[in-house]
Design a protein around this motif. Structure first.
Motif, PDB file in Angstrom:
ATOM      1  N   ILE A  61     -74.906 -20.584 -48.614  1.00 17.17           N
ATOM      2  CA  ILE A  61     -74.433 -20.474 -46.889  1.00 17.17           C
ATOM      3  C   ILE A  61     -74.065 -19.315 -46.754  1.00 17.17           C
ATOM      4  O   ILE A  61     -73.291 -18.661 -47.350  1.00 17.17           O
ATOM      5  CB  ILE A  61     -73.430 -21.735 -47.121  1.00 17.17           C
ATOM      6  CG1 ILE A  61     -73.845 -22.948 -47.603  1.00 17.17           C
ATOM      7  CG2 ILE A  61     -73.492 -22.047 -45.664  1.00 17.17           C
ATOM      8  CD1 ILE A  61     -72.459 -24.049 -47.766  1.00 17.17           C
ATOM      9  N   LYS A  62     -74.604 -18.807 -45.557  1.00 12.51           N
ATOM     10  CA  LYS A  62     -74.142 -17.485 -45.026  1.00 12.51           C
ATOM     11  C   LYS A  62     -74.507 -17.757 -43.407  1.00 12.51           C
ATOM     12  O   LYS A  62     -75.271 -18.523 -43.152  1.00 12.51           O
ATOM     13  CB  LYS A  62     -74.910 -16.194 -45.460  1.00 12.51           C
ATOM     14  CG  LYS A  62     -76.304 -16.595 -45.096  1.00 12.51           C
ATOM     15  CD  LYS A  62     -76.983 -15.065 -45.749  1.00 12.51           C
ATOM     16  CE  LYS A  62     -78.308 -14.878 -45.282  1.00 12.51           C
ATOM     17  NZ  LYS A  62     -78.947 -13.586 -46.011  1.00 12.51           N
ATOM     18  N   ARG A  63     -73.573 -16.986 -42.772  1.00 14.06           N
ATOM     19  CA  ARG A  63     -73.628 -16.890 -41.228  1.00 14.06           C
ATOM     20  C   ARG A  63     -74.720 -15.826 -40.975  1.00 14.06           C
ATOM     21  O   ARG A  63     -74.890 -14.892 -41.495  1.00 14.06           O
ATOM     22  CB  ARG A  63     -72.177 -16.856 -40.532  1.00 14.06           C
ATOM     23  CG  ARG A  63     -71.321 -17.656 -40.600  1.00 14.06           C
ATOM     24  CD  ARG A  63     -71.577 -18.711 -39.751  1.00 14.06           C
ATOM     25  NE  ARG A  63     -70.805 -19.628 -39.858  1.00 14.06           N
ATOM     26  CZ  ARG A  63     -70.458 -20.965 -39.034  1.00 14.06           C
ATOM     27  NH1 ARG A  63     -71.479 -20.918 -38.080  1.00 14.06           N
ATOM     28  NH2 ARG A  63     -69.663 -21.961 -39.081  1.00 14.06           N
ATOM     29  N   LEU A  64     -75.403 -16.222 -39.676  1.00 11.30           N
ATOM     30  CA  LEU A  64     -76.356 -15.358 -39.231  1.00 11.30           C
ATOM     31  C   LEU A  64     -76.198 -14.701 -37.824  1.00 11.30           C
ATOM     32  O   LEU A  64     -75.609 -15.748 -37.159  1.00 11.30           O
ATOM     33  CB  LEU A  64     -77.852 -15.938 -39.033  1.00 11.30           C
ATOM     34  CG  LEU A  64     -78.518 -16.387 -40.446  1.00 11.30           C
ATOM     35  CD1 LEU A  64     -79.999 -16.897 -40.125  1.00 11.30           C
ATOM     36  CD2 LEU A  64     -78.674 -15.312 -41.234  1.00 11.30           C
ATOM     37  N   ASP A  65     -76.044 -13.554 -37.619  1.00  9.72           N
ATOM     38  CA  ASP A  65     -75.418 -13.149 -36.156  1.00  9.72           C
ATOM     39  C   ASP A  65     -76.438 -13.370 -35.288  1.00  9.72           C
ATOM     40  O   ASP A  65     -76.190 -13.851 -33.980  1.00  9.72           O
ATOM     41  CB  ASP A  65     -75.410 -11.461 -36.070  1.00  9.72           C
ATOM     42  CG  ASP A  65     -74.238 -11.178 -37.136  1.00  9.72           C
ATOM     43  OD1 ASP A  65     -73.258 -11.938 -37.255  1.00  9.72           O
ATOM     44  OD2 ASP A  65     -74.290 -10.139 -37.755  1.00  9.72           O
TER      45      ASP A  65
ATOM     46  N   ALA B  91     -85.348  -9.449 -43.817  1.00 11.01           N
ATOM     47  CA  ALA B  91     -84.240  -9.093 -43.028  1.00 11.01           C
ATOM     48  C   ALA B  91     -83.156 -10.245 -42.649  1.00 11.01           C
ATOM     49  O   ALA B  91     -82.094 -10.307 -42.534  1.00 11.01           O
ATOM     50  CB  ALA B  91     -84.737  -8.237 -41.793  1.00 11.01           C
ATOM     51  N   SER B  92     -83.873 -11.299 -42.153  1.00 11.75           N
ATOM     52  CA  SER B  92     -82.803 -12.525 -41.662  1.00 11.75           C
ATOM     53  C   SER B  92     -82.711 -13.653 -42.760  1.00 11.75           C
ATOM     54  O   SER B  92     -81.676 -14.122 -42.620  1.00 11.75           O
ATOM     55  CB  SER B  92     -83.499 -13.058 -40.402  1.00 11.75           C
ATOM     56  OG  SER B  92     -84.924 -13.337 -40.648  1.00 11.75           O
ATOM     57  N   LEU B  93     -83.923 -13.938 -43.379  1.00 13.41           N
ATOM     58  CA  LEU B  93     -83.687 -15.077 -44.357  1.00 13.41           C
ATOM     59  C   LEU B  93     -83.620 -14.445 -45.961  1.00 13.41           C
ATOM     60  O   LEU B  93     -82.915 -15.289 -46.577  1.00 13.41           O
ATOM     61  CB  LEU B  93     -84.775 -15.846 -44.333  1.00 13.41           C
ATOM     62  CG  LEU B  93     -85.451 -16.457 -42.895  1.00 13.41           C
ATOM     63  CD1 LEU B  93     -86.677 -17.133 -43.335  1.00 13.41           C
ATOM     64  CD2 LEU B  93     -84.464 -17.201 -42.371  1.00 13.41           C
ATOM     65  N   GLY B  94     -83.599 -13.308 -46.121  1.00 15.55           N
ATOM     66  CA  GLY B  94     -83.448 -12.852 -47.463  1.00 15.55           C
ATOM     67  C   GLY B  94     -84.357 -12.883 -48.309  1.00 15.55           C
ATOM     68  O   GLY B  94     -84.358 -12.731 -49.582  1.00 15.55           O
TER      69      GLY B  94
END
Length: 603
Positions: A277-281, A314-317
């Motif tokens: 789980i991680k936060r996205l700006d 870049a955004s999803l890994g």
């Protein structure tokens, strides 16, 4: 247009034309035709054998079998495969001798083909063949429906086909009709079995998907929080779509949370997938657009968005070349999206069936996502509310030690004896410790921690220390504060909190009396309740009727200039934490009595 075209089998020069030998030969040919028809051979292999055996029986140079076919518009025509590398022959009904036979459903026996008005010599010219005699007969199935035409060409030894040959060909046509009907039924059965197997596999897959959805809904209903819910859903997605990675984004007022399950290393059912789980700006443009629209499942590929792999990594890994995105929507509220990715860019990646299944997954899980998000928001609001109330309670309770500190500091300043100053300084230190302890309580609650330390404590000592803390204020208000202890015992309690309970009850009495009254703190045993009782009684005005029903609720107060309405709610909370009970009554002629009963454990 090419004419009827026989399949060459080669004319054989038979020296014996005996009727009996020919009958045996005919029966053997029929047997071989039946064996071929009953085999798994394709229809053209069967036709080739029929042509060869017919040429043998009829003593002809060549035999062609034309099958009746229909085009996409239902127009009938004849079709024959020619041996020795020749082309496929297509004959329209009414064209040439074979076409005329099919159209009239009548046998045609021609002694000299070039004298027949129906003969088309184009095939002869192309292949250098000479057609002389020709016997053509329709082939019917067992229901007398035309299924084709058979044509034998060039009777051996330069003769033409006789009436005996006609009867023989009629027998052959009857056998061929039955054989072709059986073969077509056999092929239809194979096709139907294939179709049934496909339907069965589809049903099995559908049942597996339904079982998976049922299991997902069942587990989702018992998921303790949103994180566990998303972990369950993404694990099911990796299995249902046979993917290495499945992701989901949940978006709310606080931002965007990206959930991912990666099955690398999970080689069997006992292996576990990694969950992150991680936060996205911020969300990538393609994803935010899909979530904002909240419509149908969308398939995106590198062919449409060249920068898709770069944006996704870049955004999803993960570098995906094809994505299937199913919005999570509940009551037209866009909650996020289910994201399925592949490193392959091909039209077969993520079929319409996959898109439909992904939409079903998203639709089934969206209500649970909404419920957990609402629960999280409510819990956060409740926690903030309770923290606010607790801050008020702490500030309320801090007034007593702060007042005591102020009073004792004043005593210290006016005290000449060192020993007395040290005693008063010790009291101040204890009051500061109480403030520190109260501050620690609110920090524990903010972290979701709450504890009551129940240890055997001397009730008399707790009351004595509470009276010592209350003495300066009671003297200032000219209130007679005294004890009436009828039992001396230990009880299982948190000493600091019971002391706070006594101080809150006594200070409530002080504020109600204001000046010139009395407060009595007493203890006794209640045999009927099997309890040790602690009572605080005053001779004040009593409890007003308008607050009697919600006396222990927070912020309930009346008739106090500086009252917060938290004193009794704090008392009730402490009583509940000790599994005790609290009752109150107005006493005659005036005043109020609170009784806390601590249960005595059975020996």
């Amino acid at each position: 247009m090419a004419s009827e075209s026989p399949v060459q089998s080669g004319c054989k020069d038979f020296l014996i034309d005996d009727v009996g030998l020919r009958a045996i030969e005919q029966l053997e040919a029929f047997r071989q035709i039946s064996v071929a028809v009953g085999s798994k051979s394709d229809i053209y292999t069967v036709i080739s054998l029929i042509s060869d055996k017919t040429s043998q029986i009829m003593r002809a140079q060549r035999t062609s079998v034309f099958l009746l076919e229909r085009d996409g518009n239902g127009v009938e025509y004849l079709k024959s495969i020619v041996a020795d590398g020749c082309e496929t022959i297509i004959v329209q009904l009414g064209q040439g001798i074979a076409g005329h036979c099919a159209k009239t459903r009548q046998r045609i026996n021609v002694k000299d083909a070039y004298q027949s008005p129906f003969f088309d010599d184009s095939f002869d010219k192309r292949h250098g063949f000479e057609t002389r005699s020709c016997l053509t007969s329709p082939i019917f199935d067992i229901d007398r429906n035309l299924v084709g035409v058979i044509q034998v060409i060039n009777k051996c030894r330069g003769t033409y086909f006789s009436h005996v040959d006609e009867d023989m060909l009629d027998s052959i046509c009857a056998q061929i009709g039955i054989s072709l009907t059986q073969h077509r039924h056999y092929l239809d059965m194979i096709h139907k079995n294939t179709a049934l197997r496909a339907v069965q596999e589809s049903l099995q897959k559908r049942n597996a998907e339904l079982d998976m959805l049922y299991e997902l809904e069942r587990k989702a209903a018992s998921a303790p929080d949103l994180d566990e819910l998303m972990r369950l859903m993404l694990n099911y997605c990796t299995k249902a779509f046979n993917l290495r990675v499945a992701l989901a984004v949940v978006t709310d007022e606080s931002g965007h949370r990206l959930y991912s399950v990666d099955t690398v290393g999970a080689t069997n059912s006992s292996s576990t997938s990694s969950f992150d789980i991680k936060r996205l700006d911020r969300l990538p443009t393609f994803l935010s657009a899909v979530i904002r629209l909240g419509g149908e499942c969308i398939r995106l590929s590198e062919a449409e968005i060249e920068t898709l792999p770069k944006q996704s990594v870049a955004s999803l890994g993960y570098s995906f070349r094809t994505l299937l995105i199913a919005p999570l929507v509940k009551d037209d509220d866009a909650l996020g999206a289910l994201i399925l990715g592949s490193e392959i860019c091909h039209s077969d990646v993520f079929t319409p069936g996959d898109a439909k299944l992904a939409s079903i997954f998203a639709a089934h899980i969206a209500p649970s996502v909404r419920a957990h998000m609402t629960r999280e928001a409510d819990e956060k609001a409740r926690r903030l509310t309770v923290i606010g109330q607790m801050m008020s309670a702490i500030l309320h309770d801090m007034k007593t030690p702060l007042t005591n500190i102020s009073g004792y500091v004043d005593f210290i300043v006016r005290q000449d004896e060192k020993e007395k100053r040290e005693q008063l300084a010790d009291v101040v230190t204890r009051q500061i410790d109480k403030i520190t302890h109260m501050s620690a309580e609110i920090l524990q609650f903010a972290r979701g921690q709450s504890s009551v330390l129940l240890l055997p404590n001397d009730l008399h000592a707790i009351i004595a220390e509470a009276i010592e803390l209350l003495r300066p204020e009671s003297e200032l208000r000219r209130i007679d504060l005294r004890c009436d202890e009828r039992i001396y015992t230990k009880i299982a309690c948190d000493a600091d909190k019971i002391q706070r309970l006594i101080v809150n009850l006594a200070r409530n009495a002080f504020e109600a009396i204001d000046h010139d009254g009395s407060v009595v703190i007493s203890t006794y045993a209640d045999e009927t309740k099997h309890a040790i009782c602690l009572a605080v009684e005053d001779d004040g005005p009593g409890i007003p009727k308008q607050i009697s029903k919600n006396l222990f609720d927070a912020f309930v107060t009346v008739g106090k200039a500086n009252g917060t309405g938290l004193g009794l709610s704090i008392v009730k909370k402490i009583v509940d934490e000790h599994d005790a009970s609290i009752d109150w009554e107005n006493v005659v002629p005036h005043g109020t009595k609170f009784v806390i009963a601590f249960r005595v454990p059975d020996n």
